[in-house]
Design a protein around this motif. Structure first.
Motif, mmCIF file in Angstrom:
data_model
loop_
_atom_site.group_PDB
_atom_site.id
_atom_site.type_symbol
_atom_site.label_atom_id
_atom_site.label_comp_id
_atom_site.label_asym_id
_atom_site.label_seq_id
_atom_site.Cartn_x
_atom_site.Cartn_y
_atom_site.Cartn_z
ATOM 1 N N THR A 258 0.815 -1.217 0.000
ATOM 2 C CA THR A 258 0.000 0.000 0.000
ATOM 3 C C THR A 258 0.850 1.269 0.000
ATOM 4 O OG1 THR A 258 -0.212 -0.119 2.416
ATOM 5 C CG2 THR A 258 -1.970 -1.111 1.121
ATOM 6 N N LEU A 259 2.176 1.102 0.114
ATOM 7 C CA LEU A 259 3.063 2.265 -0.028
ATOM 8 C C LEU A 259 2.974 2.877 -1.417
ATOM 9 C CD1 LEU A 259 6.274 1.069 1.869
ATOM 10 C CD2 LEU A 259 4.695 2.887 2.570
ATOM 11 N N LEU A 260 2.311 2.170 -2.336
ATOM 12 C CA LEU A 260 2.025 2.755 -3.657
ATOM 13 C C LEU A 260 1.307 4.087 -3.519
ATOM 14 C CD1 LEU A 260 0.778 -0.397 -5.628
ATOM 15 C CD2 LEU A 260 2.819 0.954 -6.159
ATOM 16 N N VAL A 263 2.750 7.664 -4.160
ATOM 17 C CA VAL A 263 2.806 8.290 -5.487
ATOM 18 C C VAL A 263 1.877 9.494 -5.554
ATOM 19 C CG1 VAL A 263 2.349 7.901 -7.943
ATOM 20 C CG2 VAL A 263 3.463 6.127 -6.587
ATOM 21 N N SER A 264 0.854 9.545 -4.689
ATOM 22 C CA SER A 264 -0.104 10.653 -4.713
ATOM 23 C C SER A 264 0.359 11.869 -3.917
ATOM 24 C CB SER A 264 -1.462 10.184 -4.185
ATOM 25 O OG SER A 264 -1.375 9.785 -2.826
ATOM 26 N N ILE A 265 1.501 11.788 -3.246
ATOM 27 C CA ILE A 265 1.988 12.917 -2.449
ATOM 28 C C ILE A 265 2.185 14.186 -3.289
ATOM 29 C CG2 ILE A 265 3.993 13.789 -1.175
ATOM 30 C CD1 ILE A 265 4.192 11.147 0.238
ATOM 31 N N THR A 294 -6.227 14.092 -5.550
ATOM 32 C CA THR A 294 -5.475 13.450 -4.474
ATOM 33 C C THR A 294 -6.280 12.308 -3.872
ATOM 34 O OG1 THR A 294 -4.335 15.521 -3.914
ATOM 35 C CG2 THR A 294 -4.349 13.792 -2.238
ATOM 36 N N ASN A 295 -7.564 12.563 -3.622
ATOM 37 C CA ASN A 295 -8.436 11.519 -3.096
ATOM 38 C C ASN A 295 -8.522 10.346 -4.071
ATOM 39 O OD1 ASN A 295 -10.775 10.397 -1.420
ATOM 40 N ND2 ASN A 295 -11.790 10.751 -3.375
ATOM 41 N N PHE A 298 -4.957 8.544 -4.201
ATOM 42 C CA PHE A 298 -4.711 7.866 -2.924
ATOM 43 C C PHE A 298 -5.592 6.620 -2.822
ATOM 44 C CE2 PHE A 298 -5.153 6.882 1.498
ATOM 45 C CZ PHE A 298 -4.025 7.355 2.157
ATOM 46 N N GLY A 299 -6.883 6.798 -3.058
ATOM 47 C CA GLY A 299 -7.822 5.688 -2.920
ATOM 48 C C GLY A 299 -7.582 4.583 -3.918
ATOM 49 N N PHE A 300 -7.330 4.963 -5.180
ATOM 50 C CA PHE A 300 -7.098 3.955 -6.210
ATOM 51 C C PHE A 300 -5.830 3.165 -5.918
ATOM 52 C CE2 PHE A 300 -5.071 2.748 -10.264
ATOM 53 C CZ PHE A 300 -6.038 1.888 -10.757
#
Length: 312
Positions: A258-260, A263-265, A294-295, A298-300
């Protein structure tokens, strides 16, 4: 303030493709991922703990999107009726004030979407539990009273909390429940970062609309703490969401895949930077878009990370 009157109440002499765009924009499509993402995450979590019905997933997904779209229409309708929207308003679909669609048509369409969602809800209840009906009705009521009724939640400091709770926590838990038949503390905890990011979308909306909302007597969180502090609060919401991810990985609740989500940072950073120094609503639209993205990202990515851990 009274709503503006319009001599054109339909969309005559409009090309079909433009007419379709009017209806599409009425849905406020950039907000619909706030319904898609929680259902997907809840279903992936269910897949990790048991079998998943594709039919239930699709029914839940469509019902959630319909409720979100109807909520957007109620927003459009009630803000128009209260005289808050005009043809120059930013961030609205504009079907009523810019394209002459009857306000009653928008309202009826919203209730129609609720009706279709209710029919899908009956199928979901038959396949899972009738408790889902009670929760679904509460979610619909929340969507209506967010901007409808004598005391709209959108006019208070609790809009972010309410939207995050229902579109984040409740939808994820519900999507999990209809598949597994129960809920767990782990699923609730995993839903918290998503709830925060859904709330962030509403905060971004209220930062953009701060001046107009203040004139119209709203008491949103952004108004109470001021624009600069609201942007800082938004940044804090992003930080907490990512920190919770690290905490959940450290506790072994979720996989390191889930550290993927990291990438949304950059998108979260962009959202905050785009708000800084801006005062005009039109100038802040890119920042609001980045917040919604971002949501979505992050969620995807969280769902992808969870799914990879399931496969492995």
């Amino acid at each position: 303030m009274q709503p503006q009157t319009h001599t054109t109440q339909h969309v005559p002499n409009v090309k079909p493709e433009k007419s379709m765009k009017v209806w599409w924009m009425l849905l406020r499509p950039h907000t619909l991922t706030a319904a898609f993402i929680p259902v997907t995450i809840g279903t992936v979590l269910a897949l990790m703990d048991g079998e998943v019905s594709i039919g239930l997933f699709l029914a839940m997904l469509v019902a959630s999107i319909l409720v979100q779209a109807a909520t957007n229409m109620f927003n459009e309708y009630f803000d128009y009726k209260r005289g808050l929207d005009n043809e120059n308003s930013v961030g609205i679909g504009g079907a009523i004030v810019r394209h002459g669609i009857q306000a009653s048509t928008v309202l009826n369409l919203a209730f129609s979407f609720f009706g279709i969602a209710a029919l899908l809800g009956i199928y979901i209840c038959i396949a899972s539990s009738w408790w889902v009906a009670a929760i679904g009705l509460v979610c619909m009521a929340a969507g209506y009273f967010y901007t409808g009724g004598p005391a709209p939640v959108a006019y208070t400091p609790f809009g972010e909390l309410m939207s995050g709770f229902f579109m984040g926590n409740v939808i994820i838990l519900l999507a999990y429940f209809i598949q597994i038949g129960t809920v767990t503390l782990d699923v609730f905890v995993i839903s918290v970062p998503i709830a925060i990011l859904v709330g962030a979308i509403m905060l971004a909306n209220n930062i953009r609309d701060l001046d107009g909302d203040k004139i119209n007597g709203r008491k949103t969180l952004a108004i109470l703490i001021g624009r600069i502090n609201a942007v800082r609060f938004l940044a804090g919401m992003f930080i907490v969401s990512f920190m919770l991810l690290f905490l959940l990985i450290g506790l072994g609740t979720i996989s390191f895949w889930t550290l993927l989500v990291l990438v949304s940072i950059p998108k979260a950073y962009q959202a905050v930077k785009l708000f800084q120094g801006k005062t005009e609503p039109i100038e802040m639209m890119p920042a609001m878009k980045a917040t919604a993205q971002t949501n979505t990202q992050f969620g995807f990515l969280l769902a992808v990370g969870l799914f990879i851990s399931y496969l492995l």
